[in-house]
Design a protein around this motif. Structure first.
Motif, PDB file in Angstrom:
ATOM      1  N   GLN A 107      -3.692  -0.033   7.110  1.00 45.31           N
ATOM      2  CA  GLN A 107      -4.057   1.216   6.454  1.00 45.31           C
ATOM      3  C   GLN A 107      -4.044   2.383   7.436  1.00 45.31           C
ATOM      4  OE1 GLN A 107      -4.228   1.353   3.199  1.00 45.31           O
ATOM      5  NE2 GLN A 107      -3.908  -0.865   3.105  1.00 45.31           N
ATOM      6  N   ALA A 108      -4.540   2.138   8.639  1.00 45.61           N
ATOM      7  CA  ALA A 108      -4.529   3.191   9.658  1.00 45.61           C
ATOM      8  C   ALA A 108      -3.111   3.528  10.075  1.00 45.61           C
ATOM      9  CB  ALA A 108      -5.357   2.757  10.863  1.00 45.61           C
ATOM     10  N   ASP A 109      -2.278   2.496  10.231  1.00 50.87           N
ATOM     11  CA  ASP A 109      -0.883   2.728  10.609  1.00 50.87           C
ATOM     12  C   ASP A 109      -0.150   3.484   9.501  1.00 50.87           C
ATOM     13  OD1 ASP A 109      -1.297   1.453  12.988  1.00 50.87           O
ATOM     14  OD2 ASP A 109      -0.302  -0.417  12.411  1.00 50.87           O
ATOM     15  N   LEU A 110      -0.418   3.125   8.260  1.00 48.95           N
ATOM     16  CA  LEU A 110       0.238   3.790   7.145  1.00 48.95           C
ATOM     17  C   LEU A 110      -0.139   5.281   7.097  1.00 48.95           C
ATOM     18  CD1 LEU A 110       2.032   3.586   4.680  1.00 48.95           C
ATOM     19  CD2 LEU A 110       0.034   2.905   3.337  1.00 48.95           C
ATOM     20  N   GLN A 111      -1.380   5.563   7.373  1.00 46.88           N
ATOM     21  CA  GLN A 111      -1.834   6.953   7.388  1.00 46.88           C
ATOM     22  C   GLN A 111      -1.087   7.734   8.467  1.00 46.88           C
ATOM     23  OE1 GLN A 111      -6.067   7.404   7.753  1.00 46.88           O
ATOM     24  NE2 GLN A 111      -6.013   9.634   7.601  1.00 46.88           N
ATOM     25  N   ALA A 112      -0.906   7.090   9.655  1.00 49.06           N
ATOM     26  CA  ALA A 112      -0.184   7.744  10.748  1.00 49.06           C
ATOM     27  C   ALA A 112       1.293   7.933  10.391  1.00 49.06           C
ATOM     28  CB  ALA A 112      -0.331   6.928  12.015  1.00 49.06           C
ATOM     29  N   ASP A 165      -4.216  -1.800  12.350  1.00 49.59           N
ATOM     30  CA  ASP A 165      -4.668  -1.959  10.975  1.00 49.59           C
ATOM     31  C   ASP A 165      -3.626  -1.351  10.053  1.00 49.59           C
ATOM     32  OD1 ASP A 165      -6.873  -2.321   8.864  1.00 49.59           O
ATOM     33  OD2 ASP A 165      -6.319  -0.192   8.686  1.00 49.59           O
ATOM     34  N   THR A 207       8.236   6.036  -1.585  1.00 49.11           N
ATOM     35  CA  THR A 207       8.747   5.378  -0.386  1.00 49.11           C
ATOM     36  C   THR A 207       9.791   4.333  -0.754  1.00 49.11           C
ATOM     37  OG1 THR A 207       6.532   5.610   0.552  1.00 49.11           O
ATOM     38  CG2 THR A 207       8.080   4.216   1.751  1.00 49.11           C
ATOM     39  N   LEU A 225       2.693   8.200   7.362  1.00 48.95           N
ATOM     40  CA  LEU A 225       2.893   9.174   6.293  1.00 48.95           C
ATOM     41  C   LEU A 225       2.418  10.568   6.670  1.00 48.95           C
ATOM     42  CD1 LEU A 225       1.836   6.983   3.225  1.00 48.95           C
ATOM     43  CD2 LEU A 225       4.139   7.413   4.095  1.00 48.95           C
ATOM     44  N   SER A 261       0.801  -1.222   0.000  1.00 46.66           N
ATOM     45  CA  SER A 261       0.000   0.000   0.000  1.00 46.66           C
ATOM     46  C   SER A 261       0.836   1.276   0.000  1.00 46.66           C
ATOM     47  CB  SER A 261      -0.920   0.020   1.239  1.00 46.66           C
ATOM     48  OG  SER A 261      -1.767  -1.109   1.265  1.00 46.66           O
TER      49      SER A 261
END
Length: 434
Positions: free
Chosen positions: A426-431, A424, A311, A433, A306
């Motif tokens: 997706q949630a971790d990735l949002q945090a 999660d 990156t 980035l 994702s």
């Protein structure tokens, strides 16, 4: 200190005449101090594993030996009931683990040269075969010497994959590829291929009957019903391989790339700086560690799949097999997936971070770098404390907590060291980035 770690089981200790709880006290809970002692023991096991392989190649350090002795004595029954000092010792263990990883890196480079990026096939070549698993490069080297001219092909498995990047090992043309992925696939993998098998270190599983008679151990490894090779005379392994059927010619579905040493990555430093300043590279992630056969570990692959194209992912240890078959491409010649090697090569990641920090004029902890780690065994514990000792914060950790971590210890890890448990992807990735 944050987390308010306290001495454990006062009432139980008093009832026992001042003796420490035996870990099965009336409360039914493992006391915090005993858990911290277990943490230190795990870290010491990891340090000892690296020190053992360094010693195989003639490298020792009295500072490492002194710490192992002192720390083991500290966790002896009724020696240390002080939680804060045990946390301090864990940080010291992290610093010592950095030293032992440096020592092992020096030993490997002096013996085999500095790794270079190398493509590794994952299929089979027609011919007799030996599969080598574990971490022991010295054992692999001796086996390669002894199998020259025999017609036997040698394959690596799991943490032996990085061997292909060392000039002193890749020079052997009969080191032909890597079979399988992380350590836990070996019982299926080894039953599939009619090859002799050599286990060189930890992460060796009790064999299935289908291949028990063609498996061998060396070094510290012992398995029930499996012949052990003392020293480095692998004649029995070679004899067994020659007695077995040939493997077929069967190309693999992917080609893996390994061997990104510090020098190889830093050759790209000017380009990396240019790309970062231009916004073409916005973040670095270190994704790797000690893999485990749990569905939860699919998190790491989903996370990497994702990631935005700006990156770059560094990876190491057997956790690399969650992602190292992905084709992430490159950013103007800078690979987006960089395999740094075995778990002990965490020191290479640290050195790269330090060099990039110097390049950008910041501290390593100020780089756009996030660590997303998986852990299961002792070396992963030692490496975590090494990273905390260096000042890295905001480390994502999973998939599950080790058994020695209770609520108090987790509170200290999160409040003092900003360790974050994976959730999660997706949630971790949002945090991550922002």
């Amino acid at each position: 200190m944050p987390g308010n770690l306290e001495m454990f089981c006062y009432q139980c200790a008093q009832a026992a005449g001042g003796m420490a709880c035996t870990r099965t006290g009336t409360c039914g809970k493992l006391p915090t101090v005993a858990r911290l002692q277990d943490n230190l023991k795990y870290a010491l096991m990891g340090i000892s594993a690296y020190a053992y392989h360094a010693r195989e190649l003639g490298k020792t350090d009295p500072e490492i030996d002194e710490f192992i002795t002192r720390a083991l004595y500290t966790v002896l029954t009724n020696v240390n009931f002080d939680a804060e000092s045990l946390v301090d010792l864990a940080i010291e263990a992290g610093r010592i683990n950095l030293r032992v990883m440096e020592l092992l890196k020096e030993a490997h480079i002096q013996a085999y040269g500095e790794p270079v990026p190398t493509q590794v096939p994952t299929g089979t070549v027609k011919g007799k075969a030996i599969i080598v698993t574990g971490h022991g490069l010295r054992a692999l080297e001796e086996l390669l010497k002894q199998t020259e001219g025999t017609g036997i092909n040698v394959y690596t498995h799991s943490e032996m994959l990085p061997a292909h990047g060392y000039p002193g090992l890749k020079k052997y043309p009969h080191l032909v590829g890597n079979l399988g992925k992380a350590w836990y696939d070996q019982r299926v993998l080894f039953a599939k291929y009619p090859a002799a098998i050599l286990a060189t270190s930890n992460c060796a599983l009790i064999p299935r009957d289908e291949y028990r008679d063609r498996m061998f151990t060396t070094g510290t490894v012992r398995l029930p019903g499996v012949r052990h090779i003392g020293g480095y005379d692998f004649s029995p392994v070679i004899e067994k391989a020659l007695s077995l059927p040939e493997l077929p010619e069967e190309p693999g579905k992917v080609t893996l790339t390994t061997g990104f040493s510090k020098s190889a990555v830093l050759e790209l430093a000017p380009k990396i700086k240019e790309l970062v300043e231009a916004g073409r590279i916005k973040r670095f992630l270190l994704v790797g560690g000690c893999d485990s056969p749990t569905k939860r570990n699919q998190y790491y692959r989903e996370l990497v799949e994702s990631l935005p194209e700006e990156t770059v992912v560094l990876t190491l240890a057997c956790g690399k097999f969650r992602i190292n078959d992905l084709d992430l491409g490159d950013i103007e010649g800078v690979p987006r997936l960089i395999d740094l090697g075995q778990c002990n090569d965490a020191i290479v990641a640290v050195e790269i971070a330090q060099a990039l920090a110097e390049l950008f004029g910041v501290e390593p902890t100020e780089l756009p770098l996030t660590l997303v780690l998986m852990w299961m065994e002792q070396k992963a514990v030692a490496i975590l404390w090494s990273l905390l000792a260096l000042g890295f914060r905001g480390i994502y950790l999973g998939p599950i907590l080790p058994p020695w971590a209770n609520e108090e210890i987790v509170r200290v890890l999160t409040e003092k060291y900003d360790v974050r448990l994976i959730g999660d992807p997706q949630a971790d990735l949002q945090a991550i980035l922002g």
